[in-house]
Every structure is written in C-alpha cells, then in structure tokens.
Design an enzyme around this catalytic site. Structure first.
Site, PDB file in Angstrom:
ATOM      1  N   LYS B  76      79.062   9.922  13.842  1.00  0.00           N
ATOM      2  CA  LYS B  76      80.026  10.317  12.818  1.00  0.00           C
ATOM      3  C   LYS B  76      79.287  11.043  11.693  1.00  0.00           C
ATOM      4  O   LYS B  76      78.210  10.622  11.273  1.00  0.00           O
ATOM      5  CB  LYS B  76      80.737   9.080  12.271  1.00  0.00           C
ATOM      6  CG  LYS B  76      81.863   9.396  11.293  1.00  0.00           C
ATOM      7  CD  LYS B  76      82.577   8.116  10.865  1.00  0.00           C
ATOM      8  CE  LYS B  76      83.774   8.410   9.974  1.00  0.00           C
ATOM      9  NZ  LYS B  76      84.510   7.188   9.615  1.00  0.00           N
ATOM     10  N   SER B 151      89.528   7.381  10.476  1.00  0.00           N
ATOM     11  CA  SER B 151      88.826   8.619  10.195  1.00  0.00           C
ATOM     12  C   SER B 151      87.789   8.999  11.253  1.00  0.00           C
ATOM     13  O   SER B 151      87.404  10.159  11.325  1.00  0.00           O
ATOM     14  CB  SER B 151      88.135   8.523   8.840  1.00  0.00           C
ATOM     15  OG  SER B 151      87.105   7.547   8.867  1.00  0.00           O
ATOM     16  N   SER B 175      88.943   2.590  10.407  1.00  0.00           N
ATOM     17  CA  SER B 175      88.524   3.919  10.853  1.00  0.00           C
ATOM     18  C   SER B 175      87.747   3.960  12.168  1.00  0.00           C
ATOM     19  O   SER B 175      87.501   5.041  12.701  1.00  0.00           O
ATOM     20  CB  SER B 175      87.684   4.600   9.773  1.00  0.00           C
ATOM     21  OG  SER B 175      88.524   5.129   8.781  1.00  0.00           O
TER      22      SER B 175
END
Lengths: 124, 487
Positions: B76, B151, B175
């Site tokens: 990420k 996210s 997330s």
C-alpha cells in the site's frame, strides 16, 4: 440510511439513555456556515475559495448533525479512552543511533538554500 | 498457476522454481491486467528482479531462503519504501521518494519477499471506495464498474486478480477488511500494536494498523508472522511474543463459542450478504462450534465516534504537509510563510481530505472539544466495554464485514455520510483495538464476493485464524477466480 439526529435511543442497553430524545450535550449545536468553515480552515492552514467553503459548510453541517446523536448517551461517569495500548512499552536504551544524513534529509525538499530548508519570510 | 503465498515460498525453497521466475510471472500478470485495474501506482520492475536474483543466489550458495522466498508482494502506497515513490494516494506527495524503509518492509526483505510495487489507495487512507485516490480509482476485478473497496483497494485488487499472492494494507477503520470482503480475498487487521507503524504515513495514530491481505488464510498468517513483533522505533508496538499464526490454521474448532451480535444483522444489511454470513455461521456450528447470541449495544454509535476521533487525529497528523521538507509546494509571489502553507495545502489535498481536516480541527477547537472530542473518547470506552463483556461469554464474534457487496464506482461519491456508513461493521473492532479478519463466504447471485468478519480478543489472532481457516476449508467461494482472468 438517514443522516441527522437519531430521534430515540434503544432502551435497556447499558449507558444508553432510555428516555427518547434526552440530550446530554453541554452546549447548543453550532451553526455550520461559511464563516465557521473559514475560521476553522484558518486554524488548519487551508486557503479555501468561497465556493469551496460553501460546499464544505453543507457537508460539515450534515456530518456534525449526524455526530450529534452522541448526545443521546449520558457519559458523565464514563472515563475517556485516548489510546487502547495494552501495556506500557518498555523504554528504549538511551543510546545514540545513526539518523538520516543531512543530504538525505534535504533531498526531498522543494526548496533548499545554504544547506537548509528554504521558506518565505515569516518575520516582519 | 495462481499459487498462494506458502506454495510459492515452498517451490522457491525447494528449487522447483526460482524467485526470478516467480517475479517475472507476477510482472507479466501486472502488464496484462493492471492497465484495466489501476491497482498498482508504481511497478518496481528492475529492483524486484534484482532482489529476486539475490534470493536465487542465496539458495545457490546453499543458504536457506526466507519464509517468503520469492513471494511477490504489493505494498500500500502509505507505507514508506526506500527509493520507491510513496504518495499515500495524494497529490501533495506526488513524486516523494522516502529515504528509509518502514519496519515492515525491512522485515519482508529479510524474509526474501519481493517488493513488486506500490498499491493504489484512497488519499491518506481516507475513503471506502478508492475513489479518493489522486491517481484515479482502482477497479474491482470481479466487475470493473465496481469499487474494490477502500482504502486499501489497490492492495485488494492486486490480490483478487492474482497480480500478487499477497499485499500489505493498512486499516484505521476497516481499510483492510472491507476491501478484502468486496474482492473475495483474506484481510487481517491485527491487534493494535502487533505490527510496527514505523514508516506508515499516519492517518489516525491511535487506530492505524498495518496488516496482510492474501489469497488464502494461511498465506495471510505467514505474512503476519513475518511483520509482527516489537520495534523500538514505534513506542506503541507491543512486546508480546509473536505466536505461531500459521500453526493455528488447521487446528480443530470444536467447542469454540461463536458470538453473533444482533446489532450487526440490523437495518441496512443487504439480504444476500446477511444470508451468506448466516449460512457460514451455520457451517461453523456443524463443525462443532457453539453459537451464542451476544449484545454489542453501542455499535450504532461507532460511526459517529470514529469520525470524530479519527479526523481529530488526522487534522494533527496532516499538519506536517506544509511544503517545506517534502512534497508539493505552491509559492505565491510576495507571499509570506502562512500564504505558502495555505496555498500548498489547498492545491495538494483532495476534497475528502479537506473535509476531514476541517471536521477534525473543528472538534478539537476551543469551545467544542468537550462536546465532541471528549464525548467521542468516552463512547470509545463504551464500545471497548461492549467487547469485554461479550468476550466473557464467547471466544470469537462473527459478523458480516460490509453491509453490502461492492457498490458501483460513482454511486456514493457525492454523499460522504453514506460512504462513512459503509464502514459500520468494521469500525467497532478498530475503536476497541482488537484483531479482526475478513474471509470470503458465498458470493451473491450476481457473483459478487461477500466477506465474513471474525473478531477476537486482543492478541488472540490465533483463535481468529483457527476459525477462519476452518471456514475457508469448506467455503463455497474457495478457489473461485474473477472472470477477467479467464479471458
């Protein structure tokens, strides 16, 4: 799902006010308008255009309205949780370790001057 | 074809394949599918191949390759990677190349994992659909018109489309788990403090936690065992021993007590999602678990509590983006320092980030602190107590991960509140700091993935993994692949 105030709390649950609509908020809800948004934006160092501020005022008014459902709970005897940390972390040995080099620290700066970060004037 | 984490590592360790071949295969899949998915924002082709060759050289010298030997992993973009861009999905960090690796990256490298690239995400991890990325939304491999969740949407899409068998995400309010649910992958939010946050670009420091996403439970457990453990550079990281997470997968679940909270099967839950999750709970009961109804009465206040606390912390954390030390800078002719700050932040942050900074600054400002911030901290105590009470009677709490399957891109962008409410089932575990996992259960009639969430007491990841692995072994979604991979 609806935004805005929750009209009544589910009775019976611990800590939940059983009386419908009973509010425990310590002050009246603020009016979220352009002036308030611009005041908060100044605190947050954000330059907003008037159009942006108006748009954000609408969004914030709805979100703050939703958040106000928390008033339904009487929390006078509840201690706040700032952090869920389970244990106190052991202290680190007080020994120097290498940090970033001067060059590495400056490498990503948008402006540098005389081997330092360059900023616009801030002293009159 | 499409091997999981443990299979890839075993093949490389045994010399049946090389780390270089495994990396080349991942790069080929990325070249084929990423243009349609926008899952990865940056592909570290040359570095990944160099790293792979180093792993192969290690084996050739007779050394034992690490636990993630030759396993390609997507990271990420909120996690700092030395020498690779790390933007956190924001224009304000476009082109930023950190001078250091996050602790989790050091640990992955030491275990011989291959850092293949950086995964798309909502800007500063603020969002539930990936649409707040400054670099365009990632797409759901199961239906390109739908969100992969957020996210950590790019990480989830990368794993779901088998670009990589695993990825790292970060979870502040769901997330990792929500995108895992929406893409049919496995995602773990560890106990707060399990995994060091050093090098994670902060959103809400009292909630943020890095965790693995993978094609299967055992693979996620392997990655967790590599990244977990005390780090002196993160004062909130726990000194607790790192359990054998992988050994927990495969242990019997007979006699475990599974709590099912009514509050998670209430209004707003999609009928098919509810049915799929209830069917999974029924199967666990057949395996010998005891199903017990539990109450988590403050669940309905979690969304409001979370958005006050997380954004208050965010408004403080994001103060560091000021155009001085790194990232974007907008100078106006003749402008002073404050003008530069304001112009830089106005140009660099997207609308959702501004919304949250404003909300966070507002709830911390003089006159409103007690009414909002302190009140929310008290609610956080009540949410924690809900779980403490429930875990006196049960070993695990079981629920849907997300109230709906993947929604269409664009469907909720104009309604921030509706977007926030899609996190209703993942926020409570974040507020309580307890571990939780999302594991796929039966898809909807339209073929969209559904996630089963398992929550455990703090530091009881092994119990959670036991149940997740047992369910996975008999799950109807096992081995299913998105159609786009066939074509």
């Amino acid at each position: 799902m609806t935004a805005g105030r929750v009209a009544e709390a589910k009775p019976g649950a611990r800590g939940v006010a059983a009386t419908a609509g009973l509010a425990f908020l310590s002050m009246a809800a603020p009016k979220v308008d352009r002036a308030l948004v611009l005041r908060v934006a100044k605190l947050a160092c954000l330059s907003l255009s008037d159009i942006e501020a108006d748009h954000l005022a609408g969004d914030l008014a709805r979100i703050v309205g939703y958040v106000e459902q928390l008033d339904l709970l009487d929390t006078r005897d509840v201690a706040p949780t700032a952090h869920v940390q389970l244990e106190r972390a052991p202290w680190r040995e007080d020994e120097p370790t290498p940090g970033l080099s001067h060059d590495d620290a400056l490498a990503q700066a948008p402006r540098t001057e005389r081997d330092g970060f360059a900023v616009p004037a801030f002293v009159e | 074809m499409h091997q999981g984490v443990t299979e890839v590592a075993a093949s490389v360790q045994r010399g049946e394949t090389t780390a270089e071949a495994s990396t080349e295969a991942a790069l080929a899949r990325i070249a084929q599918f990423n243009p349609r998915l926008n899952a990865l924002l940056y592909v570290a082709r040359d570095r990944a191949l160099d790293q792979a060759r180093a792993v192969d050289a290690k084996r050739a010298r007779g050394e034992q390759p690490g636990r993630l030997a030759g396993v390609p992993i997507a990271i990420k973009d909120a996690i700092c990677t030395r020498g690779m861009p790390s933007t956190a999905g924001s224009k304000i960090l476009a082109g930023y190349v950190p001078p250091y690796d996050a602790t989790v990256i050091e640990r992955l490298r030491a275990a011989d994992a291959i850092i293949i690239g950086k995964a798309n995400m909502d800007e500063f991890a603020m969002g539930s659909s990936n649409e707040n990325s400054a670099f365009g939304a990632a797409k759901n491999p199961w239906d390109l018109t739908r969100t992969p969740g957020g996210s950590s949407g790019g990480s989830a899409a990368s794993v779901a489309a088998r670009l990589t068998p695993c990825a790292l995400g970060s979870d502040t309010g769901g997330s990792i788990r929500q995108p895992a649910a929406l893409t049919g992958t496995v995602g773990i939010k560890p106990t707060y403090g399990r995994v060091p946050r050093y090098g994670l670009i902060a959103f809400a420091s009292s909630l943020d936690q890095i965790g693995p996403m993978a094609t299967d439970v055992r693979g996620a457990a392997r990655v967790l065992s590599v990244i977990a453990g005390r780090d002196p550079r993160d004062s909130t990281s726990l000194d607790a021993p790192v359990d054998d997470f992988e050994a927990a997968c495969g242990r019997s679940i007979k006699g475990l007590r599974i709590g099912v909270p009514d509050e998670y099967f209430a209004e707003g839950l999609d009928g098919e999602v509810g049915a799929s999750v209830r069917a999974a709970i029924g199967e666990l009961e057949k395996e010998g678990c005891v199903v017990v109804p539990v109450r988590l009465p403050h669940t309905r206040f979690a969304v409001a509590t979370y958005y006050v606390l997380a954004n208050a912390e965010a408004s403080s954390n994001l103060a560091r983006f000021d155009g001085v030390r790194y990232g974007l800078r907008v100078d106006e002719p003749g402008g002073d320092l404050r003008t530069m700050y304001g112009a830089t932040r106005d140009a660099g942050f997207g609308p959702e980030v501004k919304r949250r900074i404003l909300l966070g600054t507002f709830v911390l400002s003089a006159g409103y602190f007690d009414a909002y911030y302190l009140k929310a901290q008290k609610l956080r105590t009540l949410v924690r107590r809900d779980f403490e009470d429930a875990f006196r009677d049960v070993d695990i709490v079981c629920s849907p991960t997300s109230p709906t399957p993947a929604f269409r891109l664009g469907e909720r962008v104009d309604d921030p509140l509706a977007m926030y409410l899609s996190d209703v089932y993942t926020l409570p575990a974040s507020l309580a700091g307890i571990p939780a996992i999302s594991v796929p259960c039966a898809p909807t009639a339209a073929g969209l993935p559904v996630g089963l969430q398992l929550m455990a007491p703090a530091l009881h990841e092994t119990t959670m993994l036991r149940v997740a692995a047992a369910w996975e072994a008999r799950a109807p979604a096992r081995g299913a692949l998105p159609e786009m991979l066939a074509g």
